[in-house]
Scaffold this active site. Structure first.
Site, mmCIF file in Angstrom:
data_model
loop_
_atom_site.group_PDB
_atom_site.id
_atom_site.type_symbol
_atom_site.label_atom_id
_atom_site.label_comp_id
_atom_site.label_asym_id
_atom_site.label_seq_id
_atom_site.Cartn_x
_atom_site.Cartn_y
_atom_site.Cartn_z
ATOM 1 N N ASP A 1 16.901 5.702 47.104
ATOM 2 C CA ASP A 1 16.426 4.535 47.624
ATOM 3 C C ASP A 1 15.605 3.724 46.388
ATOM 4 O O ASP A 1 15.116 2.773 46.942
ATOM 5 C CB ASP A 1 15.405 4.739 48.729
ATOM 6 C CG ASP A 1 16.074 5.073 49.745
ATOM 7 O OD1 ASP A 1 17.205 5.054 50.144
ATOM 8 O OD2 ASP A 1 15.293 5.561 51.012
ATOM 9 N N HIS B 1 14.006 11.935 47.102
ATOM 10 C CA HIS B 1 12.670 11.822 47.437
ATOM 11 C C HIS B 1 12.515 12.439 48.703
ATOM 12 O O HIS B 1 13.304 12.941 49.548
ATOM 13 C CB HIS B 1 12.258 10.191 47.558
ATOM 14 C CG HIS B 1 12.999 9.490 48.621
ATOM 15 N ND1 HIS B 1 14.345 9.134 48.497
ATOM 16 C CD2 HIS B 1 12.795 8.798 49.769
ATOM 17 C CE1 HIS B 1 14.913 8.431 49.339
ATOM 18 N NE2 HIS B 1 13.891 8.209 50.113
ATOM 19 N N HIS C 1 21.826 4.634 50.881
ATOM 20 C CA HIS C 1 22.098 3.832 52.464
ATOM 21 C C HIS C 1 23.246 2.821 52.095
ATOM 22 O O HIS C 1 23.448 2.384 51.105
ATOM 23 C CB HIS C 1 20.945 3.073 52.777
ATOM 24 C CG HIS C 1 19.754 4.176 53.051
ATOM 25 N ND1 HIS C 1 19.637 4.536 54.376
ATOM 26 C CD2 HIS C 1 18.840 4.677 52.461
ATOM 27 C CE1 HIS C 1 18.661 5.331 54.337
ATOM 28 N NE2 HIS C 1 17.970 5.578 53.206
ATOM 29 N N HIS D 1 10.140 3.133 45.488
ATOM 30 C CA HIS D 1 10.181 3.461 46.800
ATOM 31 C C HIS D 1 9.027 4.503 47.369
ATOM 32 O O HIS D 1 8.260 4.608 48.356
ATOM 33 C CB HIS D 1 11.423 3.875 47.215
ATOM 34 C CG HIS D 1 11.720 3.950 48.603
ATOM 35 N ND1 HIS D 1 11.597 3.171 49.775
ATOM 36 C CD2 HIS D 1 12.152 5.174 49.396
ATOM 37 C CE1 HIS D 1 11.932 3.633 50.743
ATOM 38 N NE2 HIS D 1 12.214 4.852 50.709
ATOM 39 N N ASP E 1 15.147 11.425 56.157
ATOM 40 C CA ASP E 1 16.753 11.203 56.198
ATOM 41 C C ASP E 1 17.406 11.438 54.807
ATOM 42 O O ASP E 1 18.602 11.247 54.637
ATOM 43 C CB ASP E 1 16.691 9.573 56.534
ATOM 44 C CG ASP E 1 16.196 8.755 55.659
ATOM 45 O OD1 ASP E 1 15.054 9.031 55.051
ATOM 46 O OD2 ASP E 1 16.506 7.623 55.623
ATOM 47 N N HIS E 2 16.648 11.902 53.925
ATOM 48 C CA HIS E 2 16.977 12.305 52.435
ATOM 49 C C HIS E 2 16.966 13.774 52.247
ATOM 50 O O HIS E 2 17.612 14.654 51.399
ATOM 51 C CB HIS E 2 16.486 11.667 51.368
ATOM 52 C CG HIS E 2 16.843 10.167 51.571
ATOM 53 N ND1 HIS E 2 18.044 9.558 50.664
ATOM 54 C CD2 HIS E 2 16.415 9.118 52.240
ATOM 55 C CE1 HIS E 2 18.009 8.171 51.046
ATOM 56 N NE2 HIS E 2 17.092 8.112 51.870
#
Length: 283
Positions: free
Chosen positions: A134, A54, A173, A110, A58-59
């Site tokens: 996520d 996505h 995560h 998400h 942070d991805h």
């Protein structure tokens, strides 16, 4: 198929999937490109493709720098907001890297364009794997931001929850300890939750990742996959699966806030430390 688990930032995971015969490699959710390339070099593999679950920074934030460092790299995902996207994938599309098959599974919840990736090899004794970003984590799931509770239910229970039980779950995560503490609040009499929580505490003390789990394990202790179970329904006061899930998401958010999550300023500092953001130019 060899999977390298790469912890980065505060609690993120990147992954490097290696086809061991061709030595071709595929990266999943690149946030720190230089760290990834260190491991690519150490493994002596050829990185050809990035799979992004996505668009969140942070991805996906490392995609642009990685493409600059590795011209010709293909960046795939299901959301036009993904940084440096080469081609947009659709639900059910299948890819192949050497002997590794990839089925692309759209899993909104998400984010509306969240894609999970189910990988397997034909005639191989190793179990398949799902890279769930996520959408699904160990004992939990990402917060519902852009989709309906019904869509999230379909993603978790009908799409991911019906994969083979031996499927290894590689999530985005390291939230396992907090997820299990919440799961224990939901089902205080669940022995599987209790045992997994004890295990996770030991892993946390040793600073060792808790990934991967397996889907079969998740069905025993992850409340977001257990919305049809009577103790979970009783906790939420709801019966319809999507309504149960909606209450779980709300209660999980309250539980997380009470645990004092990392503040945005601290996240920005971590991003600077990992080279994801630039410091202001001196005037």
């Amino acid at each position: 198929m060899k999977v390298k688990v790469i912890p980065v930032l505060e609690d993120n995971y990147m992954y490097l999937v290696i086809e061991e015969h061709t030595r071709e490699a595929v990266a999943v959710d690149v946030s720190v490109p230089k760290r990834l390339l260190e491991i690519v070099g150490r493994e002596g593999v050829s990185l050809t493709t990035v799979l992004t679950t996505h668009h969140h920074w942070d991805h996906a934030r490392g995609n642009a720098e990685l493409v600059r460092l590795q011209p010709g790299l293909v960046v795939l995902g299901a959301d036009e907001r993904i940084c440096a996207l080469t081609r947009r994938l659709v639900h059910g599309e299948e890819l192949q890297f050497g002997a590794i098959h990839v089925r692309c599974l759209l899993t909104p919840g998400h984010t509306s364009g969240h894609m999970s990736y189910f990988l397997w090899e034909d005639e191989c004794l190793d179990p398949p794997a799902v890279f769930s970003g996520d959408a699904l984590s160990v004992a939990g799931c990402g917060s519902r931001l852009e989709s309906t509770a019904q869509q999230m239910y379909q993603s978790l229970v009908e799409t991911l929850g019906t994969l083979p039980p031996e499927t290894k779950v590689f999530c985005g995560h390291e939230h396992t300890l907090g997820n299990l503490e919440f799961a224990q609040k939901v089902e205080p009499c669940n022995d599987h939750v209790r045992a997994k929580l004890s295990w996770a505490k030991k892993r946390d003390e040793d600073d060792v990742p808790t990934v991967p789990s397996t889907l079969g394990e998740e069905l025993l202790y992850n409340p977001f996959l257990r919305v049809a179970e009577e103790p979970v329904r009783k906790f939420t006061g709801k019966v319809a699966p999507a309504e149960v899930l909606e209450v779980l998401c709300r209660e999980r958010a309250s539980f997380e806030r009470a645990a004092e999550p990392l503040q945005p300023q601290a996240r920005a500092l971590l991003a600077l430390q990992w080279g994801l953001l630039s410091t202001p130019q001196q005037k």
